[in-house]
Write a protein that holds these residues in place. Structure first.
Motif, PDB file in Angstrom:
ATOM      1  N   ARG A 289       0.842  -1.200   0.000  1.00 29.96           N
ATOM      2  CA  ARG A 289       0.000   0.000   0.000  1.00 29.96           C
ATOM      3  C   ARG A 289       0.879   1.254   0.000  1.00 29.96           C
ATOM      4  O   ARG A 289       0.612   2.215  -0.706  1.00 29.96           O
ATOM      5  CB  ARG A 289      -0.913   0.003   1.237  1.00 29.96           C
ATOM      6  CG  ARG A 289      -1.986   1.066   1.193  1.00 29.96           C
ATOM      7  CD  ARG A 289      -2.652   1.211   2.547  1.00 29.96           C
ATOM      8  NE  ARG A 289      -3.863   2.018   2.493  1.00 29.96           N
ATOM      9  CZ  ARG A 289      -3.888   3.341   2.437  1.00 29.96           C
ATOM     10  NH1 ARG A 289      -2.759   4.027   2.382  1.00 29.96           N
ATOM     11  NH2 ARG A 289      -5.041   3.989   2.409  1.00 29.96           N
ATOM     12  N   MET A 290       1.960   1.222   0.785  1.00 28.19           N
ATOM     13  CA  MET A 290       2.830   2.397   0.870  1.00 28.19           C
ATOM     14  C   MET A 290       3.578   2.625  -0.440  1.00 28.19           C
ATOM     15  O   MET A 290       3.846   3.759  -0.829  1.00 28.19           O
ATOM     16  CB  MET A 290       3.836   2.252   2.022  1.00 28.19           C
ATOM     17  CG  MET A 290       3.199   2.311   3.378  1.00 28.19           C
ATOM     18  SD  MET A 290       2.103   3.733   3.615  1.00 28.19           S
ATOM     19  CE  MET A 290       0.985   3.078   4.847  1.00 28.19           C
ATOM     20  N   GLN A 291       3.904   1.526  -1.142  1.00 28.75           N
ATOM     21  CA  GLN A 291       4.590   1.701  -2.432  1.00 28.75           C
ATOM     22  C   GLN A 291       3.676   2.453  -3.405  1.00 28.75           C
ATOM     23  O   GLN A 291       4.122   3.286  -4.191  1.00 28.75           O
ATOM     24  CB  GLN A 291       4.959   0.344  -3.030  1.00 28.75           C
ATOM     25  CG  GLN A 291       6.227  -0.229  -2.409  1.00 28.75           C
ATOM     26  CD  GLN A 291       6.448  -1.687  -2.768  1.00 28.75           C
ATOM     27  OE1 GLN A 291       5.736  -2.231  -3.615  1.00 28.75           O
ATOM     28  NE2 GLN A 291       7.408  -2.308  -2.129  1.00 28.75           N
ATOM     29  N   LYS A 295       3.994   6.245  -5.275  1.00 27.03           N
ATOM     30  CA  LYS A 295       3.753   6.563  -6.692  1.00 27.03           C
ATOM     31  C   LYS A 295       2.809   7.750  -6.796  1.00 27.03           C
ATOM     32  O   LYS A 295       3.020   8.658  -7.595  1.00 27.03           O
ATOM     33  CB  LYS A 295       3.107   5.349  -7.392  1.00 27.03           C
ATOM     34  CG  LYS A 295       4.121   4.476  -8.078  1.00 27.03           C
ATOM     35  CD  LYS A 295       3.419   3.477  -8.973  1.00 27.03           C
ATOM     36  CE  LYS A 295       4.258   2.218  -9.062  1.00 27.03           C
ATOM     37  NZ  LYS A 295       3.485   1.027  -9.248  1.00 27.03           N
ATOM     38  N   ILE A 296       1.763   7.732  -5.965  1.00 35.21           N
ATOM     39  CA  ILE A 296       0.804   8.845  -5.987  1.00 35.21           C
ATOM     40  C   ILE A 296       1.515  10.151  -5.640  1.00 35.21           C
ATOM     41  O   ILE A 296       1.288  11.186  -6.257  1.00 35.21           O
ATOM     42  CB  ILE A 296      -0.379   8.558  -5.030  1.00 35.21           C
ATOM     43  CG1 ILE A 296      -1.185   7.378  -5.548  1.00 35.21           C
ATOM     44  CG2 ILE A 296      -1.271   9.788  -4.874  1.00 35.21           C
ATOM     45  CD1 ILE A 296      -2.377   7.000  -4.692  1.00 35.21           C
ATOM     46  N   GLY A 297       2.432  10.040  -4.668  1.00 40.75           N
ATOM     47  CA  GLY A 297       3.204  11.219  -4.261  1.00 40.75           C
ATOM     48  C   GLY A 297       3.962  11.813  -5.451  1.00 40.75           C
ATOM     49  O   GLY A 297       3.991  13.036  -5.642  1.00 40.75           O
ATOM     50  N   MET A 298       4.548  10.950  -6.267  1.00 35.43           N
ATOM     51  CA  MET A 298       5.293  11.428  -7.448  1.00 35.43           C
ATOM     52  C   MET A 298       4.347  12.147  -8.413  1.00 35.43           C
ATOM     53  O   MET A 298       4.657  13.214  -8.922  1.00 35.43           O
ATOM     54  CB  MET A 298       5.922  10.248  -8.203  1.00 35.43           C
ATOM     55  CG  MET A 298       6.778   9.362  -7.360  1.00 35.43           C
ATOM     56  SD  MET A 298       8.422  10.002  -7.254  1.00 35.43           S
ATOM     57  CE  MET A 298       9.164   9.037  -8.519  1.00 35.43           C
ATOM     58  N   TYR A 299       3.173  11.521  -8.678  1.00 36.08           N
ATOM     59  CA  TYR A 299       2.227  12.137  -9.626  1.00 36.08           C
ATOM     60  C   TYR A 299       1.749  13.479  -9.105  1.00 36.08           C
ATOM     61  O   TYR A 299       1.632  14.440  -9.847  1.00 36.08           O
ATOM     62  CB  TYR A 299       1.017  11.227  -9.860  1.00 36.08           C
ATOM     63  CG  TYR A 299       1.347   9.997 -10.672  1.00 36.08           C
ATOM     64  CD1 TYR A 299       2.139  10.088 -11.827  1.00 36.08           C
ATOM     65  CD2 TYR A 299       0.859   8.742 -10.307  1.00 36.08           C
ATOM     66  CE1 TYR A 299       2.457   8.964 -12.555  1.00 36.08           C
ATOM     67  CE2 TYR A 299       1.170   7.622 -11.035  1.00 36.08           C
ATOM     68  CZ  TYR A 299       1.973   7.723 -12.163  1.00 36.08           C
ATOM     69  OH  TYR A 299       2.273   6.616 -12.880  1.00 36.08           O
ATOM     70  N   LYS A 300       1.478  13.527  -7.781  1.00 33.20           N
ATOM     71  CA  LYS A 300       0.995  14.790  -7.199  1.00 33.20           C
ATOM     72  C   LYS A 300       2.052  15.871  -7.362  1.00 33.20           C
ATOM     73  O   LYS A 300       1.753  17.013  -7.676  1.00 33.20           O
ATOM     74  CB  LYS A 300       0.638  14.586  -5.719  1.00 33.20           C
ATOM     75  CG  LYS A 300      -0.697  13.892  -5.517  1.00 33.20           C
ATOM     76  CD  LYS A 300      -0.999  13.802  -4.035  1.00 33.20           C
ATOM     77  CE  LYS A 300      -2.319  13.091  -3.774  1.00 33.20           C
ATOM     78  NZ  LYS A 300      -2.434  12.680  -2.378  1.00 33.20           N
ATOM     79  N   GLU A 344       0.854   7.433   7.802  1.00 36.06           N
ATOM     80  CA  GLU A 344       2.082   6.864   7.230  1.00 36.06           C
ATOM     81  C   GLU A 344       2.164   7.174   5.728  1.00 36.06           C
ATOM     82  O   GLU A 344       3.228   7.489   5.201  1.00 36.06           O
ATOM     83  CB  GLU A 344       2.118   5.353   7.507  1.00 36.06           C
ATOM     84  CG  GLU A 344       3.335   4.615   6.996  1.00 36.06           C
ATOM     85  CD  GLU A 344       4.630   4.897   7.776  1.00 36.06           C
ATOM     86  OE1 GLU A 344       5.660   4.358   7.380  1.00 36.06           O
ATOM     87  OE2 GLU A 344       4.602   5.659   8.757  1.00 36.06           O
ATOM     88  N   SER A 345       1.010   7.095   5.045  1.00 35.26           N
ATOM     89  CA  SER A 345       0.977   7.432   3.612  1.00 35.26           C
ATOM     90  C   SER A 345       1.374   8.889   3.394  1.00 35.26           C
ATOM     91  O   SER A 345       2.135   9.204   2.480  1.00 35.26           O
ATOM     92  CB  SER A 345      -0.441   7.275   3.046  1.00 35.26           C
ATOM     93  OG  SER A 345      -0.715   5.959   2.763  1.00 35.26           O
TER      94      SER A 345
END
Ligand code: PEP
Ligand code: MN
Length: 364
Positions: A289-291, A295-300, A344-345
């Motif tokens: 889930r954290m991985q 990825k979402i963090g990069m897109y954001k 954590e996310s």
């Protein structure tokens, strides 16, 4: 079925089976056997015909390897075993006085193959060990035992080598201990041997799994051992030297099964092992889930979007709290755990964004 044991060891003395995944050369076989013969080995194993997932890899040395196993018997006095997957293999192995045969996981899964082997065994009394099928299907395992038994083979043992699964569990084949435990419950005389090598697929957890098998009152171990594990022609990552294996056996804590409270202790151990398995599944799932959060963090970051989106967070909370209720988890517990996961996310995503920002500032 009135299955008889193959090994008949005393309580507190595990059956020990070891040897290389594959026979590679006469020298490698004899060297492994010499190392192992320093301990109390009940059976020396080596694969002669290797079932490989994909073609093109080493598929075993074939019949010549049977001669090497005969030499192991002559030189060390150890009994020997190999895997058979068809009629031809059975005839060849019996011609070369192999003491015990075993059916591999990819054979147990196929009733046509098991029946062919059973027919070839008719009229003999060679003991047979049957590995679990690759899929977690107790009936298929039982079916294979019944086919071999019906052919007149009474001395039968089973080998638990874990089950195929999707995703990363930390195991090569997930143990699903409840399945062999159920088999043991139905057939108390059946010797159940743990193949920790194929369950683990890696060296570092071999002794933990071996100990767990002992804690669950399994009857023994089958472990792959090679004089030069890193250069083994098959299953290199999970093999250990004979000396390391003998140390592993020495370090096993053998539990007493005699106690006023045997039933209680046994069920506690069984339940705890289920909990351990579920916990490691939970942790692996959280890691995955954290991985995705990363990825979402990069897109954001790429799209310059804020980490926290309240609507999305409320939606997760409502949906998952409702699902939790359905399986008996309180709202309080669900909200604590969801908030912790969410936090954590956010931390993961913040780290990714800050790192990118820092690199921007530093002109990287
Ligand atoms: C083996 O014992 O080397 C082997 C091929 O195992 P399995 O049938 O459990 O995959
Ligand atoms: Mn192997």
């Amino acid at each position: 079925m009135n299955i008889k044991p193959i090994f008949n060891k005393k309580q507190g003395q595990p059956i020990i089976i070891a040897g290389p995944c594959s026979a590679e050369s006469e020298e490698q076989i004899l060297k492994t056997a010499e190392g192992l013969s320093k301990g109390n080995i009940d059976l020396f194993r080596a694969g002669i015909w290797k079932p490989r997932t994909r073609p093109g890899s080493f598929e075993g040395v074939g019949r010549i390897g049977l001669k090497w196993l005969q030499k192991v018997k002559e030189e060390t006095g150890m009994k020997v075993t190999t895997e058979v997957a068809n009629r031809e293999h059975v005839f060849e192995a019996l011609k070369h006085n192999i003491d015990v045969l075993w059916l591999g996981a990819r054979t147990t899964v196929n009733p046509f193959s098991v029946q062919e082997i059973a027919d070839a065994l008719e009229g003999t009394n060679v003991p047979v060990m049957i590995k679990n099928p690759i899929n977690p299907d107790l009936k298929l395992w039982l079916g294979a035992i019944e086919r071999i038994y019906k052919a007149g083979i009474e001395n039968i043992a089973v080998i638990h080598r874990g089950f195929s699964h999707h995703g990363d569990s930390g195991f090569r084949n997930i143990p699903r201990w409840q399945i062999p435990i159920e088999l043991k419950r139905q057939f108390p005389n059946l010797e159940v041997i743990c193949d920790n090598s194929h369950i683990c697929g890696r060296r570092d957890i071999l002794s933990d799994v071996a100990q767990k098998a002992m804690d669950l009152d399994f009857d023994g171990l089958m472990t792959e051992s090679h004089p030069d594990p890193d250069n083994a022609w098959s299953d290199a990552a999970q093999q250990i030297t004979p000396a390391t294996f003998l140390k592993l056996v020495d370090n096993l804590v053998l539990r007493k099964t005699t106690s006023d409270n045997t039933a209680f202790i046994e069920s506690l151990v069984h339940l705890r092992s289920e909990i351990d398995e579920i916990d490691s599944e939970l942790i692996n799932t959280l890691g995955r889930r954290m991985q995705i959060a990363d990825k979402i963090g990069m897109y954001k970051k790429e799209n310059n979007i804020a980490i926290l989106q309240t609507d999305r967070w409320n939606e997760i909370l409502d949906n998952q709290i409702a699902k939790g209720k359905n399986v008996g988890l309180s709202e309080n517990f669900m909200s604590i755990i969801l908030r912790a996961i969410h936090q954590e996310s956010i931390n993961h995503q913040a780290e990714i964004m800050n790192k990118a920002q820092l690199e921007d500032l530093q002109g990287k």
